[in-house]
Motif scaffolding. Structure first.
Motif, PDB file in Angstrom:
ATOM      1  N   PHE A   1      -9.362   1.188  -5.384  1.00  0.00           N
ATOM      2  CA  PHE A   1      -9.259   2.603  -5.047  1.00  0.00           C
ATOM      3  C   PHE A   1     -10.140   3.406  -5.998  1.00  0.00           C
ATOM      4  O   PHE A   1     -10.140   3.159  -7.202  1.00  0.00           O
ATOM      5  CB  PHE A   1      -7.812   3.091  -5.189  1.00  0.00           C
ATOM      6  CG  PHE A   1      -6.875   2.413  -4.233  1.00  0.00           C
ATOM      7  CD1 PHE A   1      -6.713   2.906  -2.947  1.00  0.00           C
ATOM      8  CD2 PHE A   1      -6.164   1.295  -4.606  1.00  0.00           C
ATOM      9  CE1 PHE A   1      -5.851   2.285  -2.055  1.00  0.00           C
ATOM     10  CE2 PHE A   1      -5.311   0.660  -3.728  1.00  0.00           C
ATOM     11  CZ  PHE A   1      -5.154   1.160  -2.451  1.00  0.00           C
ATOM     12  N   TYR A   2     -10.861   4.349  -5.445  1.00  0.00           N
ATOM     13  CA  TYR A   2     -11.673   5.267  -6.235  1.00  0.00           C
ATOM     14  C   TYR A   2     -10.915   6.585  -6.255  1.00  0.00           C
ATOM     15  O   TYR A   2     -10.775   7.240  -5.220  1.00  0.00           O
ATOM     16  CB  TYR A   2     -13.056   5.426  -5.604  1.00  0.00           C
ATOM     17  CG  TYR A   2     -13.797   4.115  -5.544  1.00  0.00           C
ATOM     18  CD1 TYR A   2     -14.532   3.672  -6.647  1.00  0.00           C
ATOM     19  CD2 TYR A   2     -13.724   3.301  -4.420  1.00  0.00           C
ATOM     20  CE1 TYR A   2     -15.193   2.444  -6.604  1.00  0.00           C
ATOM     21  CE2 TYR A   2     -14.382   2.076  -4.372  1.00  0.00           C
ATOM     22  CZ  TYR A   2     -15.107   1.662  -5.466  1.00  0.00           C
ATOM     23  OH  TYR A   2     -15.758   0.443  -5.421  1.00  0.00           O
TER      24      TYR A   2
ATOM     25  N   LEU B   1       0.825  -1.212   0.000  1.00  0.00           N
ATOM     26  CA  LEU B   1       0.000   0.000   0.000  1.00  0.00           C
ATOM     27  C   LEU B   1       0.855   1.256   0.000  1.00  0.00           C
ATOM     28  O   LEU B   1       0.463   2.274  -0.574  1.00  0.00           O
ATOM     29  CB  LEU B   1      -0.950  -0.005   1.198  1.00  0.00           C
ATOM     30  CG  LEU B   1      -2.071  -1.034   1.132  1.00  0.00           C
ATOM     31  CD1 LEU B   1      -2.883  -1.006   2.417  1.00  0.00           C
ATOM     32  CD2 LEU B   1      -2.961  -0.796  -0.060  1.00  0.00           C
TER      33      LEU B   1
ATOM     34  N   ASP C   1      -7.342  -4.843  -3.453  1.00  0.00           N
ATOM     35  CA  ASP C   1      -7.486  -3.427  -3.146  1.00  0.00           C
ATOM     36  C   ASP C   1      -8.186  -2.736  -4.305  1.00  0.00           C
ATOM     37  O   ASP C   1      -7.806  -2.919  -5.465  1.00  0.00           O
ATOM     38  CB  ASP C   1      -6.123  -2.768  -2.936  1.00  0.00           C
ATOM     39  CG  ASP C   1      -5.289  -3.470  -1.882  1.00  0.00           C
ATOM     40  OD1 ASP C   1      -5.876  -4.059  -0.960  1.00  0.00           O
ATOM     41  OD2 ASP C   1      -4.059  -3.417  -1.985  1.00  0.00           O
TER      42      ASP C   1
ATOM     43  N   ALA D   1     -11.675   3.673  -0.717  1.00  0.00           N
ATOM     44  CA  ALA D   1     -10.869   2.470  -0.931  1.00  0.00           C
ATOM     45  C   ALA D   1     -11.551   1.286  -0.272  1.00  0.00           C
ATOM     46  O   ALA D   1     -12.194   1.442   0.769  1.00  0.00           O
ATOM     47  CB  ALA D   1      -9.466   2.653  -0.362  1.00  0.00           C
ATOM     48  N   LYS D   2     -11.419   0.145  -0.897  1.00  0.00           N
ATOM     49  CA  LYS D   2     -11.872  -1.118  -0.312  1.00  0.00           C
ATOM     50  C   LYS D   2     -10.663  -2.033  -0.303  1.00  0.00           C
ATOM     51  O   LYS D   2     -10.087  -2.322  -1.356  1.00  0.00           O
ATOM     52  CB  LYS D   2     -12.985  -1.737  -1.137  1.00  0.00           C
ATOM     53  CG  LYS D   2     -14.261  -0.938  -1.136  1.00  0.00           C
ATOM     54  CD  LYS D   2     -15.326  -1.636  -1.938  1.00  0.00           C
ATOM     55  CE  LYS D   2     -16.592  -0.797  -1.970  1.00  0.00           C
ATOM     56  NZ  LYS D   2     -17.635  -1.456  -2.749  1.00  0.00           N
ATOM     57  N   ILE D   3     -10.270  -2.454   0.877  1.00  0.00           N
ATOM     58  CA  ILE D   3      -9.072  -3.279   1.010  1.00  0.00           C
ATOM     59  C   ILE D   3      -9.452  -4.544   1.768  1.00  0.00           C
ATOM     60  O   ILE D   3     -10.023  -4.467   2.859  1.00  0.00           O
ATOM     61  CB  ILE D   3      -7.963  -2.509   1.747  1.00  0.00           C
ATOM     62  CG1 ILE D   3      -7.609  -1.241   0.959  1.00  0.00           C
ATOM     63  CG2 ILE D   3      -6.735  -3.384   1.958  1.00  0.00           C
ATOM     64  CD1 ILE D   3      -6.742  -0.265   1.687  1.00  0.00           C
TER      65      ILE D   3
ATOM     66  N   ILE E   1      -7.513  10.150  -3.567  1.00  0.00           N
ATOM     67  CA  ILE E   1      -8.219   8.914  -3.233  1.00  0.00           C
ATOM     68  C   ILE E   1      -9.530   9.316  -2.561  1.00  0.00           C
ATOM     69  O   ILE E   1      -9.527   9.934  -1.502  1.00  0.00           O
ATOM     70  CB  ILE E   1      -7.384   8.023  -2.297  1.00  0.00           C
ATOM     71  CG1 ILE E   1      -6.050   7.677  -2.945  1.00  0.00           C
ATOM     72  CG2 ILE E   1      -8.164   6.762  -1.932  1.00  0.00           C
ATOM     73  CD1 ILE E   1      -5.079   6.994  -2.001  1.00  0.00           C
TER      74      ILE E   1
END
Length: 66
Positions: free
Chosen positions: A32-33, A2, A30, A19-21, A16
């Motif tokens: 990321f938007y 990361l 992972d 985020a979905k991790i 960013i």
């Protein structure tokens, strides 16, 4: 990992927005938007550059671990 992703986003001046991790064992997923620093959509050339920069950074990281 990361940390390397964050360095690329900072260097490319993207924001960013979310985020979905998730990790499962040794595997990480992972999402990321991201947007431009101004909050707008990234132009296609910037998207390509971010993708290439991410791939290079992660390849370098993998090579250093070998």
């Amino acid at each position: 990992m990361l940390s390397e992703v964050g360095k690329v986003f900072r260097a490319e001046r993207v924001a960013i927005n979310g985020a979905k991790i998730m990790t499962v064992g040794e595997r990480a997923e992972d999402v990321f938007y991201i947007t431009g620093a101004d909050g707008g959509l990234l132009p296609e050339d910037v998207c390509r550059r971010v993708q290439e920069s991410l791939m290079l950074a992660l390849d370098r990281r993998d090579a250093a671990r070998s």
